[in-house]
Design an enzyme around this catalytic site. Structure first.
Site, mmCIF file in Angstrom:
data_model
loop_
_atom_site.group_PDB
_atom_site.id
_atom_site.type_symbol
_atom_site.label_atom_id
_atom_site.label_comp_id
_atom_site.label_asym_id
_atom_site.label_seq_id
_atom_site.Cartn_x
_atom_site.Cartn_y
_atom_site.Cartn_z
ATOM 1 N N ASP A 276 37.079 97.339 90.341
ATOM 2 C CA ASP A 276 36.618 97.113 88.975
ATOM 3 C C ASP A 276 36.313 98.502 88.405
ATOM 4 O O ASP A 276 36.156 99.477 89.135
ATOM 5 C CB ASP A 276 35.390 96.194 88.945
ATOM 6 C CG ASP A 276 35.194 95.583 87.556
ATOM 7 O OD1 ASP A 276 35.830 96.073 86.591
ATOM 8 O OD2 ASP A 276 34.403 94.632 87.414
HETATM 9 C C1 BGC Z 1 34.942 94.185 83.976
HETATM 10 C C2 BGC Z 1 36.289 93.649 84.400
HETATM 11 C C3 BGC Z 1 37.345 94.147 83.448
HETATM 12 C C4 BGC Z 1 37.319 95.665 83.435
HETATM 13 C C5 BGC Z 1 38.363 96.298 82.542
HETATM 14 C C6 BGC Z 1 34.951 95.692 83.776
HETATM 15 O O1 BGC Z 1 33.786 96.101 83.183
HETATM 16 O O2 BGC Z 1 33.968 93.852 84.949
HETATM 17 O O3 BGC Z 1 36.268 92.251 84.423
HETATM 18 O O4 BGC Z 1 38.594 93.665 83.820
HETATM 19 O O5 BGC Z 1 36.036 96.082 82.977
HETATM 20 O O6 BGC Z 1 38.076 96.134 81.222
#
Ligand code: BGC
Length: 766
Positions: A276
């Site tokens: 993530d």
């Molecule tokens: C989130 C993810 C997301 C990623 C990209 C993160 O803050 O937890 O779910 O896909 O950002 O935007």
């Protein structure tokens, strides 16, 4: 003959010249083996490859700044043109592709469809419909030029205050896993990828990038890993996204046992794992664990190069991770030279989004057939600020940049109803005054966070003569990065007063009141639900949700949604209420999942805690009769088949969700009263029409996880199949026996908690 060999030599010469011209003889991705491609890469290129390029503020780009390929992209992979390695574009999210509407070089806006949120989709209990939504969503991913959709999010809805509850499917891993698998199949049928996330146990948003979830091995296997296992095995997602949190002491993105032992070796996952965004704190540990790609990738370069030097990271491991990324790239439309139209069929997708939203809304109460509206209902008084600013979805990466979303007032007007103008005027005035003092970029969500407006009882009384029915919408908003405060679980005094005063005024004139809940996760209903005649849970149903709501209110569609998350009587009843978000409460370091496997209905039923609306519950405008429950045998032998007949005995056509629960013998270890083991949705049944539904239970459906021997075990004894219209409305039961205990599967003894937990245990099973 001579002529042919001359032609052949000419062709060969031509091919050689073309090859030389194209790539100066270097191996090319897609033409040459990945092994050869990696062999042609420098160490620096390999390190660049395992870091994405999503961060536009990247501090140390090796070859100058990179342009954004698709405005609003969340990230991408590195490209090496000389080896034919194209970038893969990664975009959010679970309710539809999240990109910027204004794209450079294009004169038309790139609006995407905001589909119903995952909570709505789970409430449909209709995997075929979820797959159809996935097909439409994936088509927008393809036609707008992305390669991978960062969805679905299938963490367990452990506590209704979790900020991301709306992005998740259910408190039950079977529904979460089946729904996620359906979405993945649908999206990937377009030739684009998905990323099932957040692996694993991202159930808390407070301090989500550091909090340590302490979970028993049994709860992990039965609840928190199960949905991912189903999705991996049934849909083959191209990628998995590790989560932000720590799990039993280690960051998930740095945990070899999670990402390699379980995900790859036990479940057979063949795709790529990405972190993530900025997740974890040790790039070397991430590489070694099998977290192939670091997103968005910016600060890890020096550490990785140093690690190769000092041998804490082997080139073999780096190559393995690079290979995973290259395998992904080879599958992408961008690599295959696909040219997007940038014009997905938003009109066709609107129809799918509307159908899905209507199927996922849940009719919680309907006294004296208050709904659908009687024929004589023409004039409606519409109360509640979110009636005029309907909450389409939650905030954060799960948001979608859509063109226009109808509000309830628009949808009712469009359907031919006449709105009581003085009520419309006061709300419009209120909303405008809030919007006028709010910055442009914050306007979309601001109304949800503003207090409900105070309306005097005399103003409300005045409206009764001008309207045939009153509708009140209660709204809540939440999103990633924070959990909801406990105060948002209950209605505010103003909301309570609004419901009270409207009900009193309209009931005095024998007119009905409908409450619509425009929320992303459960709230308290027990203190006020007696007052209105009907309650429709609309959730956050996407851009076309208000139209879907009106389809249900007027009876064009029969409600068939059922809860995939229980509605507790009060927040204190939630099994994790005392431990959420963690310890210390403000900035949790550890979160102790003491409730173990007793999440949601598994807890409420086993511990005899009444709910406001139980798991699996939902009303319809018609009625269904269940009959002919039949087991293929009274004794279990490898598998057993269960069939049941469902007949529509009401007056309108409708669909019914059929839920199969299993109550297992409680010999050796404690077990919940019952667990959902299968479900299905009937076709649209006309009055008097029947359908026979058939389910097969396998050995694994009988098994619980025994931590001591690290195995899935089916206990010998009597099992009860319970067929119901909700977890509490069991219409029929049938028993079968398992003569001898079966050790269904032995798995690795990994992921043990790093603290002693104080597990909940049912009193009668201690
Ligand atoms: C989130 C993810 C997301 C990623 C990209 C993160 O803050 O937890 O779910 O896909 O950002 O935007």
């Amino acid at each position: 003959m001579k002529k042919i060999s001359f032609l052949l030599s000419l062709l060969l010469l031509l091919a050689t010249v073309m090859k030389a011209q194209n790539n100066t003889g270097l191996p090319q991705l897609g033409k040459d083996s990945i092994k050869n491609i990696i062999a042609a890469m420098s160490l620096e290129e390999k390190v660049d490859m395992v870091m994405g390029l999503g961060d536009r503020n990247w501090t140390n780009p090796p070859s100058g700044p990179k342009t954004v390929l698709l405005g609003g992209e969340a990230g991408r992979t590195y490209d090496i043109p000389r080896l034919g390695i194209t970038p893969a574009v990664l975009t959010d999210g679970p309710a539809g592709i999240r990109i910027e509407p204004n794209q450079s070089g294009h004169s038309h806006p790139f609006y995407a469809t905001a589909f119903p949120t995952a909570t709505v989709m789970a409430s449909t209990w209709n995997t075929a419909l979820e797959e159809k939504v996935g097909e439409a969503m994936g088509n927008e991913v393809l036609e707008y030029g992305s390669d991978v959709l960062l969805a679905p999010a299938l963490n367990i809805q452990r506590n209704p205050l979790c900020g991301r509850d709306f992005e998740y499917f259910s408190e039950d891993p079977l529904i979460a896993g089946k729904m996620a698998a359906a979405l993945v199949r649908g999206v990937q049928s377009n030739g684009v990828g998905t990323s099932i996330k957040h692996f694993d146990a991202n159930n808390i948003e407070t301090d989500r990038t550091t909090v340590n979830a302490v979970i028993s091995q049994r709860a992990l296997r039965e609840i928190y890993l199960k949905g991912f296992e189903i999705a991996v095995k049934e849909s083959d997602p191209w990628t998995v996204m590790s989560s932000y949190n720590r799990l039993n002491g280690f960051y998930t993105s740095q945990n070899y046992d999670l990402l390699t032992t379980i995900l790859r070796k036990e479940w057979g996952f063949k795709g790529m794992v990405m972190s993530d965004w900025w997740g974890g704190d040790d790039a070397v540990a991430q590489m070694n664990a099998g977290n192939d790609l670091l997103e968005p990738g910016d600060y890890q370069r020096a550490a990785l190069l140093q690690a190769i030097k000092d041998k804490s990271l082997s080139v073999k491991v780096l190559d393995r991770n690079v290979a995973s990324i290259l395998q992904l790239i080879e599958k992408t439309p961008r690599f295959k030279g696909f040219v997007p139209t940038y014009h997905p069929d938003l009109v066709a997708h609107a129809a799918i989004a509307r159908e899905a939203a209507a199927e996922g809304m849940v009719l919680l109460k309907n006294d004296n057939a208050a709904l659908p509206f009687a024929k004589k209902v023409k004039r409606i008084a519409l109360f509640g600020k979110t009636s005029y600013r309907f909450m389409v979805g939650g905030t954060g990466s799960g948001e979608v940049n859509y063109d226009h979303a109808a509000s309830v007032n628009d949808a009712l007007t469009e359907a031919g109803y006449q709105l009581d103008q003085p009520v419309v005027d006061v709300y419009k005035q209120y909303i405008d005054s809030v919007l006028n003092k709010t910055k442009e970029e914050d306007r979309k969500q601001v109304i949800a966070y503003e207090p409900e407006m105070n309306l005097s009882a005399s103003f409300i009384n005045e409206q009764v003569k001008n309207s045939d029915v009153a509708v009140i919408t209660i709204g809540r908003q939440a999103g990633e990065g924070a959990d909801r405060p406990v105060s948002s679980f209950t209605l505010t005094p103003t909301e309570q007063a609004l419901i009270h005063d409207v009900c009193q005024a309209y009931h005095a004139a024998k007119k009905k009141v409908i409450v619509v809940l425009n929320i992303g996760s459960p709230i308290e209903t027990a203190s006020w639900r007696d007052q209105p005649d009907a309650i429709m849970l609309a959730w956050q149903p996407g851009q076309h949700g208000a139209n879907a709501l009106v389809d249900l209110l007027k009876g064009a569609v029969d409600p068939s949604g059922k809860l995939a998350e229980s509605f507790p009587m009060k927040y204190a009843d939630v099994p994790s209420a005392n431990t959420f978000p963690g310890e210390p409460k403000e900035h949790p370091v550890n979160a102790f999942y003491n409730e173990g496997i007793y999440v949601g209905y598994r807890y409420y039923e086993t511990f005899h805690v009444p709910t406001a609306y139980p798991f699996g519950y939902g009303l319809s405008y018609t009625q269904f009769h269940y009959s002919d429950l039949t087991l293929s045998s009274p004794t279990f032998d490898h598998s057993i088949t269960v069939s049941v007949k469902v007949t529509n005995v009401g007056k309108v056509a409708g669909k019914e969700v059929v839920e199969l629960y299993l109550s297992a013998p409680k010999n050796e270890i404690d077990k919940p009263t019952q667990e959902l083991k299968a479900f299905a949705k009937t076709n649209l049944l006309k009055p008097n029409e029947s359908q026979v539904l058939t389910f097969t239970l396998n050995e694994s459906d009988l098994a619980s996880f025994w931590s001591g021997i690290s195995a899935w075990v089916a206990d010998a004894g009597t099992y009860q199949v319970r067929i119901g219209g909700s977890s509490e409305d069991i219409y029929d039961t049938a028993n079968f026996t398992l003569p001898q205990r079966i050790v269904v599967e032995k798995v690795h003894n990994v992921l043990y908690p790093n603290f002693l937990l104080h597990p909940l245990m049912p009193k009668d099973q201690q």
